[in-house]
Design an enzyme around this catalytic site. Structure first.
Site, PDB file in Angstrom:
ATOM      1  NE  ARG A  56      82.557  12.746   7.072  1.00  0.00           N
ATOM      2  CZ  ARG A  56      81.585  12.171   6.340  1.00  0.00           C
ATOM      3  NH1 ARG A  56      81.127  12.766   5.262  1.00  0.00           N
ATOM      4  NH2 ARG A  56      81.072  11.008   6.696  1.00  0.00           N
ATOM      5  CE1 TYR A 109      99.671  28.769  -3.190  1.00  0.00           C
ATOM      6  CE2 TYR A 109      97.763  27.336  -3.307  1.00  0.00           C
ATOM      7  CZ  TYR A 109      99.015  27.634  -2.794  1.00  0.00           C
ATOM      8  OH  TYR A 109      99.584  26.784  -1.893  1.00  0.00           O
ATOM      9  CG  ASP A 181      91.495  32.262  -4.426  1.00  0.00           C
ATOM     10  OD1 ASP A 181      91.368  33.071  -3.493  1.00  0.00           O
ATOM     11  OD2 ASP A 181      92.313  31.314  -4.400  1.00  0.00           O
ATOM     12  CE  LYS A 206      97.989  31.947   2.121  1.00  0.00           C
ATOM     13  NZ  LYS A 206      97.404  30.606   2.055  1.00  0.00           N
TER      14      LYS A 206
HETATM   15  C1  LIG Z   1      95.262  32.878  -3.439  1.00  0.00           C
HETATM   16  C2  LIG Z   1      95.353  31.570  -2.709  1.00  0.00           C
HETATM   17  N1  LIG Z   1      94.333  30.698  -2.813  1.00  0.00           N
HETATM   18  C3  LIG Z   1      94.373  29.509  -2.171  1.00  0.00           C
HETATM   19  C4  LIG Z   1      95.461  29.130  -1.411  1.00  0.00           C
HETATM   20  C5  LIG Z   1      95.460  27.782  -0.738  1.00  0.00           C
HETATM   21  O1  LIG Z   1      95.084  27.930   0.580  1.00  0.00           O
HETATM   22  P1  LIG Z   1      95.494  26.902   1.762  1.00  0.00           P
HETATM   23  O2  LIG Z   1      96.975  26.971   1.876  1.00  0.00           O
HETATM   24  O3  LIG Z   1      94.747  27.433   2.939  1.00  0.00           O
HETATM   25  O4  LIG Z   1      95.059  25.544   1.344  1.00  0.00           O
HETATM   26  C6  LIG Z   1      96.523  30.012  -1.275  1.00  0.00           C
HETATM   27  C7  LIG Z   1      97.689  29.620  -0.451  1.00  0.00           C
HETATM   28  O5  LIG Z   1      98.708  30.247  -0.441  1.00  0.00           O
HETATM   29  C8  LIG Z   1      96.477  31.258  -1.936  1.00  0.00           C
HETATM   30  O6  LIG Z   1      97.482  32.134  -1.855  1.00  0.00           O
END
Ligand SMILES: Cc1ncc(COP(=O)(O)O)c(C=O)c1O
Length: 389
Positions: A56, A109, A181, A206
């Site tokens: 962890r 998101y 992000d 992704k």
């Molecule tokens: C742009 C973006 N950031 C963060 C996330 C969240 O990621 P996770 O589903 O791996 O928790 C997503 C999920 O679709 C996303 O599209």
């Protein structure tokens, strides 16, 4: 010492490799590490660079992923997490306290939007959403308690591209921490730290993973001090990635350049074909000259990404029938895999947004998000074309 079988089965032999080393990073599927020196164990629990004590806190396979992504992003160091939301929530909660204020882009998101709403409702964190079109919006939104500016490089789902250097500079001027992000762009298309970001987050699930087989996230820090704080916070919050997920991601990243090239080439072609289709009202793809941020995207990105979003003329009903009519492209919640996927954001990934927030994010009833895979583009178009018909 001659040991009993019951002891021998527990204490297995670990081979040392005196003259060679594995080509691929081994999976250190260990939660725990043994030490000869009690001081060394204490040190390893206190800092991320003093050895491996407990997974962890740190793990060799995980560290290989963290160092790989930190180098790709041009950051000082990284902390991998069990999901993209783990990384995002750690970035938010590691910095924000009750009563602080965040300025965020209005198109994010849905899970991030939901996390910000949660922080507001449970911890009194204030949030303002800005359209992301003029960097002066930052100064206008700043309050005495503002701590953070939160952006996405290419926004989910309508692919807006904010002028990151200008927004990060406006954030810096106001003393804010800029978190970006970078999931849609990946470090191969954009390195936000070079444009002023302090922290970069990813849903590794992704493009970095790339094969729809891993759920993971990562935070990359521009400087060591923030990394140490971020490592400590993420470890205390328990958002650690599993070593096997880290290994799957490392394996995926080896083909990231090849995959991104194909994702982008296919997406550019599909965007142009959709743009010329009578059933399509609008196409949102930063590579199209008609995209509102095309000039910014040309400056900021080395290519335009694999996500093509479009509005169907027939609204929600047309969207429903379109996604049902696809044969090759999968109807699925995620994106960024080698296989093409689609969904209807208003009813799925962005269901947390109310009507006003959907409008502010540019998401309509007939908006469809396509994650373009690496298949042959003719097969993709043939499927999309028959579903549109
Ligand atoms: C742009 C973006 N950031 C963060 C996330 C969240 O990621 P996770 O589903 O791996 O928790 C997503 C999920 O679709 C996303 O599209």
């Amino acid at each position: 010492m001659d040991q009993h079988p019951a002891t021998r089965v527990v204490h297995q032999h670990t081979p040392a490799l005196p003259t060679s080393r594995p080509i691929s990073v081994p999976i250190y599927q260990a939660s725990n590490f043994a030490f000869d020196d009690p001081d060394a164990l204490a040190d390893a629990l206190n800092a991320p660079d003093q050895g491996f004590a407990y997974s962890r806190y740190a793990n060799p396979t995980t560290r290989a992923l963290e160092e790989t992504v930190a180098a790709l992003e041009g950051g000082a160091a990284a902390v991998a997490t069990a999901s993209g939301m783990g990384a995002i929530c750690s970035a938010l909660m590691g910095v924000l306290r009750s009563g602080d204020h965040v300025i965020a882009h209005s198109c994010l998101y849905g899970g991030t939007y939901a996390a910000l709403t949660y922080l507001r409702e449970h911890y009194g964190v204030e949030v303002s959403y800005i359209p992301g079109e003029d960097p002066a919006e930052v100064a206008r939104a700043v309050r005495p308690n503002t701590k953070m500016l939160y952006l996405e490089t290419i926004t989910n789902p309508v692919t807006r591209v904010v002028d990151l250097p200008a927004f990060a500079a406006a954030g810096k001027q106001a003393g804010l921490l800029t978190v970006v992000d970078n999931t849609f762009a990946t470090p191969l298309l954009c390195r936000p730290i070079e444009h002023g970001a302090d922290v970069v987050v990813h849903s590794v699930t992704k493009y970095l993973g790339g094969h729809s087989d891993v759920t993971a996230g990562i935070l990359v820090f521009a400087d060591q001090e923030r990394y140490r704080h971020g490592w400590h916070h993420t470890m205390e919050m328990g958002a650690a990635i599993d070593p096997f997920a880290a290994w799957l991601t490392l394996r995926g990243i080896q083909t990231l350049a090849l995959r991104m090239r194909q994702h982008c080439a296919n997406a550019g072609r599909i965007a142009s074909l959709l743009d010329a289709h009578p059933a399509v009202e609008a196409v949102h793809y930063p590579g199209l000259p008609t995209h509102p941020d095309h000039e910014v995207a040309k400056r900021l990105l080395s290519d335009f990404g694999g996500i093509v979003t479009f509005d169907l003329a027939g609204g929600r009903d047309a969207g429903y029938r379109f996604t049902k009519g696809l044969r090759l492209v999968k109807l699925a919640a995620s994106l960024g895999g080698v296989e093409s996927m689609t969904l209807h954001p208003a009813s799925t990934t962005h269901r947390q947004l109310d009507a006003d927030a959907l409008r502010a994010a540019g998401i309509g009833e007939g908006t469809i998000r396509l994650s373009i895979g690496i298949e042959h583009v003719d097969d993709l178009w043939s499927d999309l074309d028959q579903a549109l018909a």
